[in-house]
Design a protein around this motif. Sequence first.
Motif, PDB file in Angstrom:
ATOM      1  N   TRP A 235      -1.821  -1.735  21.778  1.00 35.60           N
ATOM      2  CA  TRP A 235      -1.851  -1.778  20.320  1.00 35.60           C
ATOM      3  C   TRP A 235      -2.245  -0.442  19.710  1.00 35.60           C
ATOM      4  CZ3 TRP A 235      -0.099  -5.880  17.583  1.00 35.60           C
ATOM      5  CH2 TRP A 235       0.131  -7.054  18.316  1.00 35.60           C
ATOM      6  N   HIS A 236      -1.596  -0.114  18.608  1.00 34.86           N
ATOM      7  CA  HIS A 236      -1.907   1.069  17.815  1.00 34.86           C
ATOM      8  C   HIS A 236      -2.476   0.607  16.481  1.00 34.86           C
ATOM      9  CE1 HIS A 236       0.685   3.249  20.682  1.00 34.86           C
ATOM     10  NE2 HIS A 236       1.496   2.211  20.555  1.00 34.86           N
ATOM     11  N   LYS A 237      -3.293   1.443  15.874  1.00 34.99           N
ATOM     12  CA  LYS A 237      -3.959   1.072  14.625  1.00 34.99           C
ATOM     13  C   LYS A 237      -3.877   2.225  13.633  1.00 34.99           C
ATOM     14  CE  LYS A 237      -8.463  -0.570  12.928  1.00 34.99           C
ATOM     15  NZ  LYS A 237      -9.820  -1.022  13.334  1.00 34.99           N
ATOM     16  N   SER A 238      -3.444   1.907  12.428  1.00 30.10           N
ATOM     17  CA  SER A 238      -3.410   2.935  11.391  1.00 30.10           C
ATOM     18  C   SER A 238      -4.836   3.318  10.997  1.00 30.10           C
ATOM     19  CB  SER A 238      -2.664   2.413  10.163  1.00 30.10           C
ATOM     20  OG  SER A 238      -2.772   3.324   9.092  1.00 30.10           O
ATOM     21  N   PRO A 239      -5.155   4.613  10.963  1.00 29.56           N
ATOM     22  CA  PRO A 239      -6.514   5.019  10.572  1.00 29.56           C
ATOM     23  C   PRO A 239      -6.759   4.910   9.074  1.00 29.56           C
ATOM     24  CG  PRO A 239      -5.169   6.946  10.998  1.00 29.56           C
ATOM     25  CD  PRO A 239      -4.326   5.762  11.368  1.00 29.56           C
ATOM     26  N   THR A 240      -5.703   4.714   8.305  1.00 32.55           N
ATOM     27  CA  THR A 240      -5.823   4.601   6.851  1.00 32.55           C
ATOM     28  C   THR A 240      -5.261   3.259   6.408  1.00 32.55           C
ATOM     29  OG1 THR A 240      -3.691   5.692   6.557  1.00 32.55           O
ATOM     30  CG2 THR A 240      -5.659   7.083   6.496  1.00 32.55           C
ATOM     31  N   PRO A 241      -5.716   2.735   5.267  1.00 34.38           N
ATOM     32  CA  PRO A 241      -5.173   1.464   4.791  1.00 34.38           C
ATOM     33  C   PRO A 241      -3.723   1.607   4.353  1.00 34.38           C
ATOM     34  CG  PRO A 241      -6.630   2.423   3.152  1.00 34.38           C
ATOM     35  CD  PRO A 241      -6.762   3.271   4.387  1.00 34.38           C
ATOM     36  N   VAL A 242      -2.980   0.497   4.405  1.00 32.78           N
ATOM     37  CA  VAL A 242      -1.561   0.534   4.046  1.00 32.78           C
ATOM     38  C   VAL A 242      -1.299  -0.116   2.693  1.00 32.78           C
ATOM     39  CG1 VAL A 242      -0.785   0.623   6.440  1.00 32.78           C
ATOM     40  CG2 VAL A 242      -1.143  -1.609   5.340  1.00 32.78           C
ATOM     41  N   PHE A 243      -2.299  -0.797   2.100  1.00 29.17           N
ATOM     42  CA  PHE A 243      -2.117  -1.467   0.811  1.00 29.17           C
ATOM     43  C   PHE A 243      -3.483  -1.559   0.155  1.00 29.17           C
ATOM     44  CE2 PHE A 243      -0.369  -5.232  -1.688  1.00 29.17           C
ATOM     45  CZ  PHE A 243       0.650  -4.508  -2.297  1.00 29.17           C
ATOM     46  N   VAL A 244      -3.611  -0.976  -1.042  1.00 25.48           N
ATOM     47  CA  VAL A 244      -4.929  -0.834  -1.663  1.00 25.48           C
ATOM     48  C   VAL A 244      -4.859  -1.162  -3.158  1.00 25.48           C
ATOM     49  CG1 VAL A 244      -5.632   0.948   0.000  1.00 25.48           C
ATOM     50  CG2 VAL A 244      -4.546   1.618  -2.167  1.00 25.48           C
ATOM     51  N   SER A 245      -6.034  -1.218  -3.779  1.00 26.77           N
ATOM     52  CA  SER A 245      -6.120  -1.430  -5.222  1.00 26.77           C
ATOM     53  C   SER A 245      -5.344  -0.349  -5.972  1.00 26.77           C
ATOM     54  CB  SER A 245      -7.580  -1.410  -5.675  1.00 26.77           C
ATOM     55  OG  SER A 245      -8.281  -2.527  -5.177  1.00 26.77           O
ATOM     56  N   ASP A 246      -4.800  -0.749  -7.125  1.00 25.31           N
ATOM     57  CA  ASP A 246      -4.031   0.171  -7.961  1.00 25.31           C
ATOM     58  C   ASP A 246      -4.522   0.032  -9.398  1.00 25.31           C
ATOM     59  OD1 ASP A 246      -2.059   1.588  -9.393  1.00 25.31           O
ATOM     60  OD2 ASP A 246      -0.562   1.161  -7.841  1.00 25.31           O
ATOM     61  N   PRO A 247      -5.560   0.783  -9.786  1.00 22.28           N
ATOM     62  CA  PRO A 247      -6.117   0.636 -11.138  1.00 22.28           C
ATOM     63  C   PRO A 247      -5.093   0.863 -12.236  1.00 22.28           C
ATOM     64  CG  PRO A 247      -7.615   1.889  -9.740  1.00 22.28           C
ATOM     65  CD  PRO A 247      -6.338   1.731  -8.969  1.00 22.28           C
ATOM     66  N   ALA A 248      -4.148   1.766 -12.037  1.00 24.00           N
ATOM     67  CA  ALA A 248      -3.149   2.035 -13.070  1.00 24.00           C
ATOM     68  C   ALA A 248      -2.307   0.803 -13.376  1.00 24.00           C
ATOM     69  CB  ALA A 248      -2.251   3.194 -12.643  1.00 24.00           C
ATOM     70  N   ARG A 249      -2.147  -0.062 -12.373  1.00 24.04           N
ATOM     71  CA  ARG A 249      -1.360  -1.288 -12.569  1.00 24.04           C
ATOM     72  C   ARG A 249      -2.245  -2.528 -12.687  1.00 24.04           C
ATOM     73  NH1 ARG A 249       3.916  -0.150  -8.597  1.00 24.04           N
ATOM     74  NH2 ARG A 249       4.633   1.666  -9.786  1.00 24.04           N
ATOM     75  N   GLU A 250      -3.550  -2.301 -12.748  1.00 23.18           N
ATOM     76  CA  GLU A 250      -4.534  -3.378 -12.901  1.00 23.18           C
ATOM     77  C   GLU A 250      -4.394  -4.427 -11.796  1.00 23.18           C
ATOM     78  OE1 GLU A 250      -3.551  -4.425 -17.012  1.00 23.18           O
ATOM     79  OE2 GLU A 250      -5.511  -3.626 -17.565  1.00 23.18           O
ATOM     80  N   VAL A 251      -4.302  -3.948 -10.555  1.00 25.94           N
ATOM     81  CA  VAL A 251      -4.263  -4.808  -9.374  1.00 25.94           C
ATOM     82  C   VAL A 251      -5.401  -4.373  -8.462  1.00 25.94           C
ATOM     83  CG1 VAL A 251      -2.928  -5.585  -7.389  1.00 25.94           C
ATOM     84  CG2 VAL A 251      -1.769  -5.111  -9.563  1.00 25.94           C
ATOM     85  N   PHE A 252      -6.314  -5.306  -8.185  1.00 26.99           N
ATOM     86  CA  PHE A 252      -7.535  -4.951  -7.464  1.00 26.99           C
ATOM     87  C   PHE A 252      -7.764  -5.892  -6.271  1.00 26.99           C
ATOM     88  CE2 PHE A 252      -8.067  -3.734 -11.908  1.00 26.99           C
ATOM     89  CZ  PHE A 252      -8.381  -2.385 -11.775  1.00 26.99           C
ATOM     90  N   GLY A 253      -8.129  -5.278  -5.152  1.00 25.23           N
ATOM     91  CA  GLY A 253      -8.453  -6.037  -3.949  1.00 25.23           C
ATOM     92  C   GLY A 253      -7.290  -6.768  -3.328  1.00 25.23           C
ATOM     93  N   PRO A 254      -6.105  -6.143  -3.205  1.00 21.54           N
ATOM     94  CA  PRO A 254      -4.986  -6.858  -2.587  1.00 21.54           C
ATOM     95  C   PRO A 254      -5.243  -7.085  -1.108  1.00 21.54           C
ATOM     96  CG  PRO A 254      -4.427  -4.539  -2.842  1.00 21.54           C
ATOM     97  CD  PRO A 254      -5.757  -4.738  -3.525  1.00 21.54           C
ATOM     98  N   GLY A 255      -4.936  -8.285  -0.650  1.00 29.24           N
ATOM     99  CA  GLY A 255      -5.166  -8.562   0.762  1.00 29.24           C
ATOM    100  C   GLY A 255      -4.850  -9.988   1.140  1.00 29.24           C
TER     101      GLY A 255
END
Length: 321
Positions: A235-255
Amino acid sequence: MRITNPFIPNRADPHVSLHDGHYHFTASVPEYDRVVLRRSRTLDGLASAPERVLWTPPPGGPASSLVWAPELHRIDGTWFVYFAAAPSRDTRDGLFQHRMYALRCTDADPMSGEWTFAGQVDSGIDAFCLDATSFEHRGVRYYLWAQKHPDIPGNSNLYLAPLRDGLHVEGAPVMLSRPEFDWEVQGFMVNEGPSVLVRHGRVFVSYSASATDERYAMGLLWADGGADLLDPASWHKSPTPVFVSDPAREVFGPGHNSFVLAPDGRTDLLVYHARNYTRIEGDPLWNPDRHTCIQPLQWDADGMPVFGRPLREAEIPEASS
């Protein structure tokens, strides 16, 4: 088909699946006091489809409270709903007392059939666990879930094991991931909510990390489709998140996502929950305003998923006539 997000209000931990030409939807309800199911012939019809209560917990016992994150699966001709539940909703007893349980239905129609409580799914580690899913790959049925390990710091790691049948794992669990990067340990040290997508010769596992407020974000694991999935080295793991909050679009805590095919039968859809504000009063866990959202998943030239930014409006490809 144009969908406006939130797609389904006040439903967290959404799981959308496609069975026998119908879309099925289940999720955590804000009261955490029941398991529900919707069904529709069309994806957009899920938003207004009647909701059936499949099960309510008894007044006492190990699975009597805090019903979290149900998922519907059909395994060897039998319907199962996996969910986490706890013996008490009193936080003085400790919030993280959940274990995994299953409901079972042997009838063909999960909306009209009889559902029964099938008992605990024993992972082999007697500790807090949640967010189980199941998938089949190369003739092997797997069980994938989040669990705290008594000897490992943090709240939950991701584990994988073969599934002998709908209720029993086979062999010792293998840890695929633990919270290790800075973005995975904000508020809580968490890896949870795994979802599986097999595409382009790889097995992908998305998951969620950190506290369930605006810091919540999604990560990605992947393995070669021909590799031994029970070998952590595959298994490989991304060191950075692939989907995050977007304040400009008022979307917080996607998951806490799931994947499902669009009506065109080709386009992968990302289903997830998020809030549209950050000023949460009290514990984010008890806030009802985590809403189900949906949007297409993109792919790059190397066959890797591109999650992009959360969309307030999404164009979902429909079936061709």
